[in-house]
Scaffold this motif. Structure first.
Motif, PDB file in Angstrom:
ATOM      1  N   VAL A  35      38.637  11.022  28.682  1.00 13.27           N
ATOM      2  CA  VAL A  35      37.949  11.342  27.266  1.00 13.27           C
ATOM      3  C   VAL A  35      37.125  10.065  26.041  1.00 13.27           C
ATOM      4  CG1 VAL A  35      38.266  12.504  25.590  1.00 13.27           C
ATOM      5  CG2 VAL A  35      39.376  13.258  27.714  1.00 13.27           C
ATOM      6  N   LEU A  36      38.198   9.103  26.349  1.00 10.57           N
ATOM      7  CA  LEU A  36      37.388   7.670  25.391  1.00 10.57           C
ATOM      8  C   LEU A  36      35.935   7.463  25.872  1.00 10.57           C
ATOM      9  CD1 LEU A  36      38.052   6.166  23.544  1.00 10.57           C
ATOM     10  CD2 LEU A  36      39.155   4.922  24.556  1.00 10.57           C
ATOM     11  N   ALA A  37      36.220   7.829  27.525  1.00  8.47           N
ATOM     12  CA  ALA A  37      34.991   6.735  27.642  1.00  8.47           C
ATOM     13  C   ALA A  37      33.701   8.066  27.907  1.00  8.47           C
ATOM     14  CB  ALA A  37      35.106   7.061  29.070  1.00  8.47           C
ATOM     15  N   GLU A  38      34.134   9.336  27.465  1.00 10.81           N
ATOM     16  CA  GLU A  38      33.066   9.954  26.981  1.00 10.81           C
ATOM     17  C   GLU A  38      32.506  10.596  26.126  1.00 10.81           C
ATOM     18  OE1 GLU A  38      34.481  14.368  28.817  1.00 10.81           O
ATOM     19  OE2 GLU A  38      34.380  13.910  30.912  1.00 10.81           O
ATOM     20  N   LYS A  98      32.110   8.743  37.253  1.00 13.11           N
ATOM     21  CA  LYS A  98      32.202   8.988  35.860  1.00 13.11           C
ATOM     22  C   LYS A  98      31.430   7.479  35.618  1.00 13.11           C
ATOM     23  CE  LYS A  98      34.193  10.784  33.160  1.00 13.11           C
ATOM     24  NZ  LYS A  98      35.359  11.705  31.869  1.00 13.11           N
ATOM     25  N   ALA A  99      32.165   6.893  36.148  1.00 13.44           N
ATOM     26  CA  ALA A  99      32.070   5.055  35.564  1.00 13.44           C
ATOM     27  C   ALA A  99      30.486   4.484  36.535  1.00 13.44           C
ATOM     28  CB  ALA A  99      33.449   4.859  36.457  1.00 13.44           C
ATOM     29  N   VAL A 100      30.262   5.003  38.107  1.00  7.82           N
ATOM     30  CA  VAL A 100      29.009   4.666  38.234  1.00  7.82           C
ATOM     31  C   VAL A 100      27.829   5.162  37.532  1.00  7.82           C
ATOM     32  CG1 VAL A 100      27.386   4.947  40.072  1.00  7.82           C
ATOM     33  CG2 VAL A 100      30.098   4.263  40.889  1.00  7.82           C
ATOM     34  N   GLY A 185      30.428  -0.515  28.323  1.00 11.08           N
ATOM     35  CA  GLY A 185      32.479   0.387  27.672  1.00 11.08           C
ATOM     36  C   GLY A 185      32.517   1.096  28.721  1.00 11.08           C
ATOM     37  N   ALA A 186      31.666   2.428  28.128  1.00 11.71           N
ATOM     38  CA  ALA A 186      32.345   3.839  28.424  1.00 11.71           C
ATOM     39  C   ALA A 186      32.963   3.679  29.891  1.00 11.71           C
ATOM     40  CB  ALA A 186      31.525   4.705  28.310  1.00 11.71           C
ATOM     41  N   ALA A 187      32.102   2.312  31.140  1.00  9.68           N
ATOM     42  CA  ALA A 187      32.821   2.724  32.258  1.00  9.68           C
ATOM     43  C   ALA A 187      33.407   1.740  32.570  1.00  9.68           C
ATOM     44  CB  ALA A 187      31.128   1.717  33.091  1.00  9.68           C
ATOM     45  N   SER A 188      34.038   0.857  31.661  1.00 10.03           N
ATOM     46  CA  SER A 188      35.346   0.865  32.012  1.00 10.03           C
ATOM     47  C   SER A 188      36.516   1.340  31.089  1.00 10.03           C
ATOM     48  CB  SER A 188      35.227  -0.631  31.062  1.00 10.03           C
ATOM     49  OG  SER A 188      34.426  -2.060  31.813  1.00 10.03           O
TER      50      SER A 188
END
Length: 401
Positions: A35-38, A98-100, A185-188
């Motif tokens: 959720v932090l990535a989102e 999500k990462a890609v 950063g979101a991908a990480s």
């Protein structure tokens, strides 16, 4: 004779006992990271599309609509698949997508490329939220009792905490590394969630078949009003938040005030949700949901008054309403679909995607016709619609063996 423990001590020990539930701690960490990535990526997605990619309003609407529609379809499919054959690979696939997808968001410069990424990879990746809920619910059900309610509240609290941290983290990254920093950063973070799931050996357990309710027309009719209420709730939140940021900057204050308003609301949400973890609610859920929708309706009506101090004061009841509806709404759906954690999580997750879709389609059209301030009246009507839907819903019945 030993003195009896006081209630706060018992609640605190019971809350800590959550971490001893098999595979719950990895689920909690995975929820925070995904959720932090989102939150990090989603906060700046419209700016990425308009400022960097140069999307037209029609292209932006298409981008947001297709991504939300794909999220609803994939989440529904994976939710029902989880209930039929609980396995881990859908979650792994969603986190990898999500990462890609976020990496590609940092690299592309074409509008149609971003639309394609949103419809495919980001739509697929959005299913991770509901899948983590469903997997964790399976482990909590094996313990039973108040542990289930505490665990669900803890997962929802992690989600709110991520949304409290994400925008601030994004502001730092965009200042030092532009949009590329945000999406790398979101991908990480999404990749770290994937690594957490694999490295901790997160397991998936089958749902309770003995208590499983058959999905028939009566079940669908029972869940439909609650799904409508949650969709109206999410749409009201999305639309009011979008318009609040605009009217505050244009008429009442500065960008700093917008950040402070969102931070205050998110911080209050986390505190109130922590109380639900300490003191879970097992009874009168429907009545509390009605109170939550009533509070939200009044708060949104107050936003029609152009007063910055009133906006700040209103963030507290707004946070109370969000905490009540977010936590107990999930519990209410799960009670209606016993033995089907995947389907219940899909209904809850899809309410967010559907709310985003309604918000994306409706905000611009309504504001264009009646002005930005009028949107608060529309969102109050949506909250009132949610209250009415809960009011006409039938409380969950005990599952038949």
């Amino acid at each position: 004779m030993r003195a009896p423990l006081d209630l706060p001590t018992v609640s605190f020990r019971s809350t800590l006992a959550l971490l001893k539930v098999p595979h719950f701690a990895p689920s909690l960490l995975a929820m925070l990271l995904t959720v932090l990535a989102e939150a990090l990526a989603g906060t700046f997605m419209a700016l990425l599309a308009v400022q960097k990619i140069g999307m037209s309003p029609i292209e932006l609407t298409l981008f947001m609509t297709l991504a939300s529609a794909a999220a609803i379809g994939v989440t529904t499919l994976f939710g029902h698949f989880h209930d039929k054959k609980p396995v881990l690979w859908p979650l792994l696939l969603a986190l990898a997508a999500k990462a890609v997808g976020f990496v590609l968001c940092a690299l592309v410069s074409d509008a149609w490329a971003l639309i394609t990424i949103g419809f495919t990879l980001l739509g697929l990746g959005s299913a991770s939220f509901s899948l983590v809920f469903a997997i964790a619910k399976g482990h909590l059900d094996q313990v039973g009792g108040d542990t289930v309610a505490r665990g669900m509240a803890s997962l929802r609290m992690m989600s709110s905490l991520a949304w409290a941290i994400g925008p601030a983290m994004g502001a730092i990254l965009v200042a030092f590394w532009s949009f590329e920093g945000i999406y790398f950063g979101a991908a990480s973070l999404a990749l770290l969630a994937l690594v957490t799931v694999i490295a901790t050996g997160l397991k998936v357990v089958p749902a309770d078949l003995a208590g499983r309710r058959r999905v028939d027309l009566a079940t669908v009719r029972g869940v439909a009003p609650v799904a409508l209420a949650l969709t109206a709730f999410q749409a009201a939140l999305f639309m009011s938040a979008t318009v609040m940021s605009i009217v505050v900057v244009q008429d009442l204050g500065t960008e700093i005030d917008v950040g402070l308003l969102f931070s205050l609301c998110a911080a209050c949400e986390v505190v109130i949700m922590a109380l639900f973890v300490m003191r879970p609610v097992a009874r009168r859920i429907r009545a509390l949901l009605l109170i939550g929708f009533a509070i939200l309706t009044l708060q949104l009506l107050l936003m029609l008054i152009p007063s910055l101090p009133l906006f700040f004061v209103g963030m507290v009841p707004r946070a109370v309403a969000i905490a009540i509806i977010a936590i107990l709404g999930m519990n209410y759906v799960q009670d209606m679909l016993p033995g089907r954690p995947g389907a219940a999580a899909a209904v809850y997750g899809n309410a967010g995607s559907a709310g985003a879709l309604v918000s994306g389609l409706g905000t611009g059209l309504w504001a264009g016709a009646f002005g930005f301030w009028s949107v608060f009246g529309l969102t109050a009507a949506l909250a009132a619609l949610g209250l009415l839907a809960i009011l006409i819903s039938r409380p969950p019945e005990p599952a038949r063996a």
